[in-house]
Design an enzyme around this catalytic site. Structure first.
Site, short mmCIF file in Angstrom:
data_model
loop_
_atom_site.label_atom_id
_atom_site.label_comp_id
_atom_site.label_asym_id
_atom_site.label_seq_id
_atom_site.Cartn_x
_atom_site.Cartn_y
_atom_site.Cartn_z
N GLY A 23 0.83 -1.20 0.00
CA GLY A 23 0.00 0.00 0.00
C GLY A 23 0.86 1.24 0.00
N GLN A 25 2.99 9.83 1.28
CA GLN A 25 4.26 9.12 1.30
C GLN A 25 5.14 9.45 0.09
OE1 GLN A 25 2.29 5.16 2.32
NE2 GLN A 25 4.32 5.00 3.27
N CYS A 36 6.46 0.02 7.49
CA CYS A 36 6.02 1.17 6.69
C CYS A 36 7.14 1.59 5.76
CB CYS A 36 5.63 2.31 7.62
SG CYS A 36 5.10 3.81 6.78
N LEU A 37 6.79 1.88 4.51
CA LEU A 37 7.79 2.33 3.55
C LEU A 37 8.40 3.67 3.95
CD1 LEU A 37 5.97 1.36 0.22
CD2 LEU A 37 7.80 0.12 1.39
N HIS A 60 -3.78 1.15 7.54
CA HIS A 60 -2.46 1.77 7.55
C HIS A 60 -2.44 2.99 6.62
CE1 HIS A 60 2.03 1.46 7.93
NE2 HIS A 60 1.95 2.16 6.80
N GLU A 61 -2.98 2.83 5.41
CA GLU A 61 -2.99 3.94 4.44
C GLU A 61 -3.95 5.04 4.88
OE1 GLU A 61 -0.42 3.82 2.70
OE2 GLU A 61 -0.14 1.68 3.00
N HIS A 92 -2.14 7.24 7.18
CA HIS A 92 -1.29 8.20 6.47
C HIS A 92 -2.10 9.40 6.00
CE1 HIS A 92 2.66 6.45 6.42
NE2 HIS A 92 2.21 5.30 5.97
#
Length: 171
Positions: A45, A50, A92-93, A134-135, A138
Site C-alpha cells: 500500500g 508518502q 512502513c515504507l 495503515h494507508e 497516512h
C-alpha cells in the site's frame, strides 16, 4: 515514474491530507506513479503523502504485485464499518527498517471514489484490512508508530534520530 518515498520526520506525513474536489490528469498520473513506486519498494500500500503529496489518495495491492489486477485505488476514502481485531507485525515504507505489532480491525469497509469519480465501496479482510487502515492513517497524518506504547515508540524514534544525525536516514 517512480517517486522518492518521504521518510519519517517530513512534515507532510504529520498533516491530514486534503480531499479532492476534482480528479484531473494530474491525479491520474500521480496514481500511476504511486503504483510504480509501491511495486518498486515491494509494498502492499501507499498513500499520496508518502510521495510528498498531501491529497487523499491511496493505492493497495495485498499481493505486492505478484498477481495482476489486484491494485485498488481509492480517492477520498472514509471508513464506514470495522469488525473484529487482528494483532500483527507491521512496517512502513516511510519508516524503513522498523516494524512492530499493531492492533487493526480484522475487517473494514471503505467508501470513496474511483479514478472516474464514481462512488465505490470496498471491503477488506485480514492483510487488505490492515493495509487499508495503515494507508487511512497516512491520509490522517498518523503513522503506525503512533499506535505503539510510549516506550516502544520512543525507542524507535531515538534510533531514527541517531540515524538522522549520522546522515543515514535517507533512501
Amino acid at each position: 515514474m517512480v517517486r522518492p518515498i518521504v521518510l519519517y520526520g517530513d512534515e507532510v506525513l504529520e498533516k491530514p491530507s486534503q480531499a479532492l474536489t476534482n480528479i484531473s490528469g494530474a491525479e491520474i498520473q500521480l496514481v500511476q506513479d504511486m503504483v510504480e513506486t509501491m511495486y518498486k519498494a515491494s509494498g502492499v500500500g501507499l498513500a499520496a503523502p508518502q510521495v510528498g503529496v498531501g491529497k487523499r489518495i491511496m493505492v493497495t495491492d495485498p499481493t505486492a504485485g505478484e498477481r495482476t489486477g489486484q491494485i485498488i485505488t481509492i480517492v477520498n476514502p472514509e471508513i464506514v464499518a470495522t469488525e473484529g481485531e487482528q494483532y500483527e507485525e507491521e512496517g512502513c515504507l516511510s519508516v524503513p527498517g522498523f516494524s512492530a505489532a499493531v492492533v487493526r480491525p480484522k475487517r473494514i469497509v471503505l467508501r470513496g471514489l474511483d479514478l472516474n469519480g464514481k462512488d465505490i465501496t470496498i471491503e477488506g479482510k485480514d492483510l487488505l484490512a490492515r493495509a487499508f487502515c495503515h494507508e487511512m492513517d497516512h491520509l490522517n497524518g498518523v503513522l503506525f508508530l503512533d499506535h505503539l506504547s510510549f516506550l516502544k515508540r520512543d525507542m524507535i524514534k531515538r534510533k531514527i534520530r541517531k540515524l538522522m544525525k549520522q546522515g543515514e536516514w535517507e533512501r
